[in-house]
Design a protein around this motif. Sequence first.
Motif, mmCIF file in Angstrom:
data_model
loop_
_atom_site.group_PDB
_atom_site.id
_atom_site.type_symbol
_atom_site.label_atom_id
_atom_site.label_comp_id
_atom_site.label_asym_id
_atom_site.label_seq_id
_atom_site.Cartn_x
_atom_site.Cartn_y
_atom_site.Cartn_z
ATOM 1 N N ARG A 274 10.733 4.089 0.131
ATOM 2 C CA ARG A 274 11.458 3.798 1.369
ATOM 3 C C ARG A 274 12.746 3.018 1.118
ATOM 4 N N LEU A 275 12.795 2.284 0.027
ATOM 5 C CA LEU A 275 13.994 1.492 -0.265
ATOM 6 C C LEU A 275 14.974 2.204 -1.197
ATOM 7 N N LEU A 276 14.469 3.106 -2.063
ATOM 8 C CA LEU A 276 15.319 3.655 -3.122
ATOM 9 C C LEU A 276 15.476 5.167 -3.100
ATOM 10 N N VAL A 277 14.881 5.833 -2.103
ATOM 11 C CA VAL A 277 15.028 7.284 -1.991
ATOM 12 C C VAL A 277 15.640 7.589 -0.625
ATOM 13 N N GLY A 278 16.731 8.279 -0.622
ATOM 14 C CA GLY A 278 17.433 8.565 0.614
ATOM 15 C C GLY A 278 16.707 9.578 1.491
ATOM 16 N N ALA B 297 -12.038 -5.746 -4.136
ATOM 17 C CA ALA B 297 -12.678 -4.536 -3.628
ATOM 18 C C ALA B 297 -12.076 -3.313 -4.306
ATOM 19 N N LEU B 298 -12.918 -2.437 -4.784
ATOM 20 C CA LEU B 298 -12.428 -1.235 -5.466
ATOM 21 C C LEU B 298 -11.546 -0.401 -4.538
ATOM 22 N N ALA B 299 -11.897 -0.344 -3.257
ATOM 23 C CA ALA B 299 -11.098 0.440 -2.313
ATOM 24 C C ALA B 299 -9.688 -0.124 -2.194
ATOM 25 N N ASP B 300 -9.569 -1.458 -2.186
ATOM 26 C CA ASP B 300 -8.251 -2.085 -2.112
ATOM 27 C C ASP B 300 -7.461 -1.855 -3.397
ATOM 28 N N LEU B 301 -8.133 -1.958 -4.532
ATOM 29 C CA LEU B 301 -7.467 -1.746 -5.806
ATOM 30 C C LEU B 301 -6.906 -0.327 -5.901
ATOM 31 N N GLU B 302 -7.671 0.648 -5.421
ATOM 32 C CA GLU B 302 -7.213 2.037 -5.481
ATOM 33 C C GLU B 302 -6.044 2.290 -4.535
ATOM 34 N N ARG B 303 -5.976 1.571 -3.409
ATOM 35 C CA ARG B 303 -4.931 1.801 -2.424
ATOM 36 C C ARG B 303 -3.640 1.074 -2.765
ATOM 37 N N LEU B 304 -3.738 -0.026 -3.501
ATOM 38 C CA LEU B 304 -2.567 -0.870 -3.736
ATOM 39 C C LEU B 304 -1.406 -0.128 -4.405
ATOM 40 N N PRO B 305 -1.626 0.725 -5.407
ATOM 41 C CA PRO B 305 -0.486 1.469 -5.970
ATOM 42 C C PRO B 305 0.228 2.330 -4.936
ATOM 43 N N GLU B 306 -0.512 2.883 -3.972
ATOM 44 C CA GLU B 306 0.116 3.679 -2.926
ATOM 45 C C GLU B 306 1.097 2.835 -2.121
ATOM 46 N N LEU B 307 0.703 1.600 -1.823
ATOM 47 C CA LEU B 307 1.579 0.722 -1.050
ATOM 48 C C LEU B 307 2.845 0.408 -1.826
ATOM 49 N N TYR B 308 2.693 0.035 -3.092
ATOM 50 C CA TYR B 308 3.863 -0.318 -3.897
ATOM 51 C C TYR B 308 4.790 0.884 -4.099
ATOM 52 N N LYS B 309 4.198 2.055 -4.316
ATOM 53 C CA LYS B 309 5.032 3.253 -4.496
ATOM 54 C C LYS B 309 5.767 3.605 -3.202
ATOM 55 N N ALA B 310 5.108 3.430 -2.076
ATOM 56 C CA ALA B 310 5.747 3.715 -0.788
ATOM 57 C C ALA B 310 6.916 2.775 -0.533
ATOM 58 N N ILE B 311 6.779 1.494 -0.951
ATOM 59 C CA ILE B 311 7.881 0.554 -0.810
ATOM 60 C C ILE B 311 9.080 1.023 -1.627
ATOM 61 N N THR C 155 10.338 -3.256 5.628
ATOM 62 C CA THR C 155 9.746 -2.140 4.895
ATOM 63 C C THR C 155 8.285 -2.409 4.555
ATOM 64 N N VAL C 156 7.987 -3.597 4.039
ATOM 65 C CA VAL C 156 6.607 -3.926 3.680
ATOM 66 C C VAL C 156 5.730 -3.939 4.929
ATOM 67 N N THR C 157 6.248 -4.465 6.027
ATOM 68 C CA THR C 157 5.487 -4.464 7.280
ATOM 69 C C THR C 157 5.151 -3.043 7.702
ATOM 70 N N ALA C 158 6.137 -2.154 7.640
ATOM 71 C CA ALA C 158 5.921 -0.766 8.045
ATOM 72 C C ALA C 158 4.942 -0.053 7.121
ATOM 73 N N VAL C 159 5.015 -0.331 5.824
ATOM 74 C CA VAL C 159 4.093 0.291 4.879
ATOM 75 C C VAL C 159 2.656 -0.142 5.164
ATOM 76 N N CYS C 160 2.440 -1.425 5.434
ATOM 77 C CA CYS C 160 1.091 -1.898 5.774
ATOM 78 C C CYS C 160 0.602 -1.238 7.057
ATOM 79 N N ARG C 161 1.498 -1.122 8.015
ATOM 80 C CA ARG C 161 1.127 -0.504 9.291
ATOM 81 C C ARG C 161 0.764 0.963 9.098
ATOM 82 N N ASP C 162 1.576 1.684 8.329
ATOM 83 C CA ASP C 162 1.392 3.123 8.206
ATOM 84 C C ASP C 162 0.259 3.500 7.260
#
Length: 377
Positions: A373-377, A356-370, A304-311
């Motif tokens: 993908r794991l807890l929503v059917g 990097a501010l750009a990375d900080l802003e994107r990081l919540p998106e990655l965690y929320k996507a994880i 899941t984490v691999t796919a989130v980074c890819r997507d």
Amino acid sequence: MSEVFDLTCQLIRRRSVTPDDAGCLPSIAERLQRVGFRIEHLRYDDVDNLWAVHGQGGPLLMFLGHTDVVPSGPEESWHTPPFEPTVHDGYLYGRGTADMKGAVAAMTVALEAFVTEHPEHAGRVGLLLTSDEEGVALHGVREVAEHFRRTGETIDWCVVGEPSAKERLGDLIRVGRRGSLSGTLTVRGVQGHVAYPDKALNPIHAAAPALAQLAGQAWDNGNADFPPTSFQISNIHAGTGANNVIPGTLTALFNFRFGTASRAEDLRRRVEAVLDAHGLDWQIDWQLSGEPFLTPAGGKVRETVTAVCRDLCGIEPEQSTGGGTSDGRFIAPLGAEVVELGPVNATIHKVDECVALADLERLPELYKAICARLLVG
């Protein structure tokens, strides 16, 4: 600015030098409680830990982080005050921006958004934070893991927010970590005058061949998941301070970083056999700070984490077991799959630590996507 930026700045302003949390955990707990998380404050000795969980039943997805930071060092060496967040050229500067208050803020914001959007999500999602990761790590996640064992808590997946990236967010995730085994070796001799070596026993001379053999020894060949075991002597001390005295003892500090090709007890046995073979009068105080762990390919959280980074980042992440240790070493033995995903680690523990501010802003998106993908059917 954004929520994750504001929260990161609030946390940086708190001088939470390990093991002092400086009020970070209560502020996060208050936010999560407002959106329905059940809060448990776990204090062991002088260490504060926070366990916040939302939902019912299983599976359980845990996010794991720490609010403590290493000391700043001389503040005059910093270009900006280490505990006053400062933006310059697209980066946020301050102690803990990368390791790991930025990720802690991102996890918090992501979890707030996720449970607001999916209040009836499957299973449970939790956040475990400690103020004892950068220090001795005795009363933080290590102690909480024992609490989970006693209470029968089962963790299926764990995402650690340690700074994992090399050059850009998502370019590397850690799917395991090497174990760490340290030793404090004392070699006893007989103190005396350097002019009468026949009346003394120099522990430096006696220990040197054994230490050379240990330093030159191949301990294993590694395997597909881990490099060969590394042995490093980090300090040697002997002597009274006078150049005409043979010392009575020598103390050496050393460390193994080892993967699954070796076991800690075998490494200990082999070291002790070398010392015995050289006829030394020795003693070792051993400290095993963590066994190696690996989330194998095909594991659900790793995929899941691999796919989130890819997507979301547009990059195929390298999957690594390198680096030092993390608190994931205490969660993996509970049966959890553990993966680490966080910002770039180039400035961690350094003067002028930044993210990097750009990375900080994107990081919540990655965690929320994880989460989704794991807890929503």
